[in-house]
Design a protein around this motif. Structure first.
Motif, PDB file in Angstrom:
ATOM      1  N   GLY A 158       0.815  -1.203   0.000  1.00  0.00           N
ATOM      2  CA  GLY A 158       0.000   0.000   0.000  1.00  0.00           C
ATOM      3  C   GLY A 158       0.851   1.256   0.000  1.00  0.00           C
ATOM      4  N   THR A 159       0.307   2.288  -0.581  1.00  0.00           N
ATOM      5  CA  THR A 159       1.003   3.567  -0.675  1.00  0.00           C
ATOM      6  C   THR A 159       1.060   4.241   0.694  1.00  0.00           C
ATOM      7  OG1 THR A 159       0.138   3.787  -2.917  1.00  0.00           O
ATOM      8  CG2 THR A 159       1.037   5.770  -1.880  1.00  0.00           C
ATOM      9  N   LEU A 160       2.188   4.768   1.047  1.00  0.00           N
ATOM     10  CA  LEU A 160       2.373   5.279   2.410  1.00  0.00           C
ATOM     11  C   LEU A 160       1.523   6.500   2.715  1.00  0.00           C
ATOM     12  CD1 LEU A 160       4.402   8.014   2.583  1.00  0.00           C
ATOM     13  CD2 LEU A 160       6.012   6.388   1.670  1.00  0.00           C
ATOM     14  N   TYR A 161       1.021   7.208   1.692  1.00  0.00           N
ATOM     15  CA  TYR A 161       0.225   8.413   1.932  1.00  0.00           C
ATOM     16  C   TYR A 161      -1.238   8.108   2.267  1.00  0.00           C
ATOM     17  CZ  TYR A 161       4.211  10.698  -0.272  1.00  0.00           C
ATOM     18  OH  TYR A 161       5.469  11.134  -0.587  1.00  0.00           O
ATOM     19  N   TYR A 162      -1.684   6.882   2.070  1.00  0.00           N
ATOM     20  CA  TYR A 162      -3.090   6.554   2.220  1.00  0.00           C
ATOM     21  C   TYR A 162      -3.355   5.854   3.545  1.00  0.00           C
ATOM     22  CZ  TYR A 162      -3.252   7.416  -2.817  1.00  0.00           C
ATOM     23  OH  TYR A 162      -3.162   7.978  -4.065  1.00  0.00           O
ATOM     24  N   LYS A 163      -4.387   6.282   4.233  1.00  0.00           N
ATOM     25  CA  LYS A 163      -4.665   5.716   5.544  1.00  0.00           C
ATOM     26  C   LYS A 163      -5.010   4.242   5.479  1.00  0.00           C
ATOM     27  CE  LYS A 163      -9.492   7.346   5.596  1.00  0.00           C
ATOM     28  NZ  LYS A 163     -10.081   6.004   5.470  1.00  0.00           N
ATOM     29  N   ASP A 164      -5.551   3.796   4.343  1.00  0.00           N
ATOM     30  CA  ASP A 164      -5.888   2.383   4.201  1.00  0.00           C
ATOM     31  C   ASP A 164      -4.655   1.490   4.143  1.00  0.00           C
ATOM     32  OD1 ASP A 164      -8.838   2.917   2.105  1.00  0.00           O
ATOM     33  OD2 ASP A 164      -8.531   3.042   4.273  1.00  0.00           O
ATOM     34  N   SER A 165      -3.496   2.101   4.016  1.00  0.00           N
ATOM     35  CA  SER A 165      -2.247   1.344   3.997  1.00  0.00           C
ATOM     36  C   SER A 165      -1.706   1.109   5.401  1.00  0.00           C
ATOM     37  CB  SER A 165      -1.191   2.097   3.165  1.00  0.00           C
ATOM     38  OG  SER A 165      -1.627   2.250   1.820  1.00  0.00           O
ATOM     39  N   TYR A 166      -2.468   1.533   6.391  1.00  0.00           N
ATOM     40  CA  TYR A 166      -2.027   1.420   7.779  1.00  0.00           C
ATOM     41  C   TYR A 166      -3.026   0.603   8.589  1.00  0.00           C
ATOM     42  CZ  TYR A 166       1.279   5.078   6.558  1.00  0.00           C
ATOM     43  OH  TYR A 166       2.286   5.782   5.963  1.00  0.00           O
ATOM     44  N   GLU A 167      -2.545   0.083   9.709  1.00  0.00           N
ATOM     45  CA  GLU A 167      -3.375  -0.735  10.572  1.00  0.00           C
ATOM     46  C   GLU A 167      -3.027  -0.457  12.021  1.00  0.00           C
ATOM     47  OE1 GLU A 167      -2.435  -4.742   9.417  1.00  0.00           O
ATOM     48  OE2 GLU A 167      -0.326  -4.530   9.982  1.00  0.00           O
ATOM     49  N   ASN A 168      -3.738  -1.101  12.925  1.00  0.00           N
ATOM     50  CA  ASN A 168      -3.482  -0.964  14.359  1.00  0.00           C
ATOM     51  C   ASN A 168      -3.536   0.496  14.817  1.00  0.00           C
ATOM     52  OD1 ASN A 168      -1.558  -3.392  13.324  1.00  0.00           O
ATOM     53  ND2 ASN A 168      -2.463  -3.871  15.304  1.00  0.00           N
ATOM     54  N   TRP A 169      -4.540   1.203  14.355  1.00  0.00           N
ATOM     55  CA  TRP A 169      -4.674   2.608  14.708  1.00  0.00           C
ATOM     56  C   TRP A 169      -4.890   2.770  16.209  1.00  0.00           C
ATOM     57  CZ3 TRP A 169      -4.131   6.573  11.252  1.00  0.00           C
ATOM     58  CH2 TRP A 169      -4.138   6.222   9.899  1.00  0.00           C
ATOM     59  N   GLY A 170      -4.146   3.700  16.790  1.00  0.00           N
ATOM     60  CA  GLY A 170      -4.370   4.034  18.186  1.00  0.00           C
ATOM     61  C   GLY A 170      -5.432   5.114  18.302  1.00  0.00           C
ATOM     62  N   GLN A 171      -5.853   5.381  19.534  1.00  0.00           N
ATOM     63  CA  GLN A 171      -6.742   6.504  19.760  1.00  0.00           C
ATOM     64  C   GLN A 171      -5.963   7.793  19.520  1.00  0.00           C
ATOM     65  OE1 GLN A 171      -8.225   5.769  23.788  1.00  0.00           O
ATOM     66  NE2 GLN A 171     -10.199   5.222  22.897  1.00  0.00           N
ATOM     67  N   GLY A 172      -6.643   8.782  19.044  1.00  0.00           N
ATOM     68  CA  GLY A 172      -5.981  10.033  18.731  1.00  0.00           C
ATOM     69  C   GLY A 172      -5.673  10.861  19.968  1.00  0.00           C
ATOM     70  N   THR A 173      -4.780  11.799  19.773  1.00  0.00           N
ATOM     71  CA  THR A 173      -4.497  12.777  20.808  1.00  0.00           C
ATOM     72  C   THR A 173      -4.697  14.158  20.187  1.00  0.00           C
ATOM     73  OG1 THR A 173      -2.868  13.501  22.458  1.00  0.00           O
ATOM     74  CG2 THR A 173      -1.995  12.810  20.321  1.00  0.00           C
ATOM     75  N   LEU A 174      -5.443  15.000  20.868  1.00  0.00           N
ATOM     76  CA  LEU A 174      -5.864  16.267  20.295  1.00  0.00           C
ATOM     77  C   LEU A 174      -4.811  17.344  20.481  1.00  0.00           C
ATOM     78  CD1 LEU A 174      -8.060  18.011  18.968  1.00  0.00           C
ATOM     79  CD2 LEU A 174      -8.987  18.415  21.265  1.00  0.00           C
ATOM     80  N   VAL A 175      -4.503  17.999  19.395  1.00  0.00           N
ATOM     81  CA  VAL A 175      -3.609  19.154  19.397  1.00  0.00           C
ATOM     82  C   VAL A 175      -4.411  20.370  18.953  1.00  0.00           C
ATOM     83  CG1 VAL A 175      -1.584  20.209  18.326  1.00  0.00           C
ATOM     84  CG2 VAL A 175      -1.555  17.777  18.923  1.00  0.00           C
ATOM     85  N   THR A 176      -4.407  21.382  19.785  1.00  0.00           N
ATOM     86  CA  THR A 176      -5.123  22.615  19.467  1.00  0.00           C
ATOM     87  C   THR A 176      -4.131  23.760  19.494  1.00  0.00           C
ATOM     88  OG1 THR A 176      -7.149  21.768  20.487  1.00  0.00           O
ATOM     89  CG2 THR A 176      -7.019  24.135  20.078  1.00  0.00           C
ATOM     90  N   VAL A 177      -4.036  24.463  18.382  1.00  0.00           N
ATOM     91  CA  VAL A 177      -3.107  25.576  18.263  1.00  0.00           C
ATOM     92  C   VAL A 177      -3.904  26.852  18.031  1.00  0.00           C
ATOM     93  CG1 VAL A 177      -1.080  26.501  17.095  1.00  0.00           C
ATOM     94  CG2 VAL A 177      -1.424  24.020  17.224  1.00  0.00           C
ATOM     95  N   SER A 178      -3.773  27.785  18.941  1.00  0.00           N
ATOM     96  CA  SER A 178      -4.506  29.038  18.819  1.00  0.00           C
ATOM     97  C   SER A 178      -3.566  30.150  18.341  1.00  0.00           C
ATOM     98  CB  SER A 178      -5.152  29.411  20.145  1.00  0.00           C
ATOM     99  OG  SER A 178      -4.183  29.457  21.165  1.00  0.00           O
ATOM    100  N   SER A 179      -4.164  31.090  17.643  1.00  0.00           N
ATOM    101  CA  SER A 179      -3.350  32.180  17.081  1.00  0.00           C
ATOM    102  C   SER A 179      -3.194  33.335  18.060  1.00  0.00           C
ATOM    103  CB  SER A 179      -4.006  32.683  15.796  1.00  0.00           C
ATOM    104  OG  SER A 179      -5.322  33.115  16.065  1.00  0.00           O
TER     105      SER A 179
END
Length: 123
Positions: free
Chosen positions: A102-123
């Motif tokens: 699978g192509t490395l740019y596509y999410k379908d080429s990956y597995e074992n996804w972890g839960q996300g961690t939220l990053v919030t950047v304010s201006s």
């Protein structure tokens, strides 16, 4: 293997954060590993992959020069150092293991996804 991302938070533009992705129940030392992000209302997008293309590291143009990926195979942990953060970097960040195909740019080429961690950047 289970992956868990951590280290997100709320910061100001120009600040830095370091995300971690810890693996349990297995090892990721032999695999390519990637970070993706998903902003509200948008598709999950590629950020960076380490060891995915002939062992090299590939960054999305939007983060090149600002983000640095690294891994400590002994600790089964991967890191994403994010510098010079911008409001457009605001998203949930996910780590995942690259499949053998699978192509490395596509999410379908990956597995074992972890839960996300939220990053919030304010201006």
């Amino acid at each position: 293997v289970q992956l868990q991302a951590s280290g997100g938070g709320s910061v100001q533009a120009g600040d830095s954060l370091r995300l971690s992705c810890a693996a349990s129940g297995g090892t990721f030392g032999y695999y390519g590993m990637g970070w993706f992000r998903q902003a509200p209302g948008k598709a999950r997008e590629f950020v960076v992959c380490i060891g995915c293309l002939s062992g090299s590291t590939v960054y999305a143009d939007s983060v090149k020069g600002r983000f640095t990926i690294s891994r400590d195979n002994a600790k089964n942990t991967m890191y994403l150092q994010m510098n010079s953060l911008k409001p457009e970097d605001t998203a949930d960040y996910y780590c995942a293991r690259k499949k053998y195909s699978g192509t490395l740019y596509y999410k379908d080429s990956y597995e074992n996804w972890g839960q996300g961690t939220l990053v919030t950047v304010s201006s």
